[in-house]
Design a protein around this motif. Sequence first.
Motif: not given
Length: 383
Positions: A14-15, A18-19, A50, A84-85
């Motif tokens: 997921y990260n 999203k990034a 981040i 926050s990513t």
Amino acid sequence: MPRPHAAALLEDAYNRRKADVLRSRGWVTRLVPLTGYGSVSQLRVFGRVILTGGRPEDEPDAPTYAARLRAVELETRGWRAFFSTPAVDEPVTVRVNERIITTRTDRGGFIDLTVRGHGLAPGWHHIYIGSPKAETIDVPVLVVGTTVTHGIISDIDDTVLSTSLPRPLIAAWNTFVRSEGARRAVPGMATMYRELLAAHPDAPVIYLSTGAWNTAPWLTRFLRRNGYPPGPMLLTDWGPTNTGWFRSGQEHKTAQLHRLARELPHVKWLLVGDDGQHDPKIYTEFTTRRPDRVRGIAIRELSPGEQVLSHVIPVANDDLLPAPTEDLDVPVVRAPDGYGLARQVRELWQGDIPARTLARRASATVPSWEDPPAYLLPDPDER
């Protein structure tokens, strides 16, 4: 090496997704300053990277640590801090004096780096952390000298800050909705810490909590605004790990206590916590194993109402499953706030007093926090 837990694999996927989306929309990386600590032989450096929607060239100058901390806190306050990513596997450069060390962020965007042979003298210093796609920042670090014999390890939630954790709805409201200014400091705790440091100015104050690293910027501002002495924070990364859905808060605290005992063997700690959760148990187990590293234990007693908010029932966990504090060879004191604790802590802080002697003195006087002595009253800027 065992395969990572499925929850961690899902979060990592997921990260990454999203990034990728945010970078394609022009988001850039930002370094989050976190206070480090160490001895004269090694330094522990913290930081986080981040993704942010603001471009550095468009942002106002933030020349000081406090200004940068405020900028990060404004951008990631409340619920935003938990969404926050992280910039995963991002290269990071740490500069201590003329020495340069390179590392990479972990799956949460954090760095926890040990620098040996740093060459810094005891006291507060600033080091520099940079990344190829982020502006270099300076962060404070505390070097504890070999002659320092006193130190404070303090819990945060319900010890210095009233949060009513961990009851889910109350915790969510406090974390995601209420602002920093709406949080309430525990009466007298900041004053007690300042009084103790007046007697031993070089004593380090370490804030140890099961809270999330995401909240570090606003926690730092809260402590400063309410008159607490500066010090490193040892928090944890909430969410899935390589071994399960959630990490253990008790294991985190226990591990950090033993690490501090190894890194700073000349310091005897005053352990400060509350009876709303597991601090008496954790501190008792640590003291049993490392009595030479503990000067005393101070427990803030929550009111019945606070106990209900903390874990539904109006009595302390320590009353249900008592930690055998009476068997310890170090003093254990209790009071409802910092004013009552200060009266008992003052003597054990100044010298080594047998635990049973201090216990007899404490039982002979019931601390009252409704009418604290004048020298323990909060300063105007603490209110």
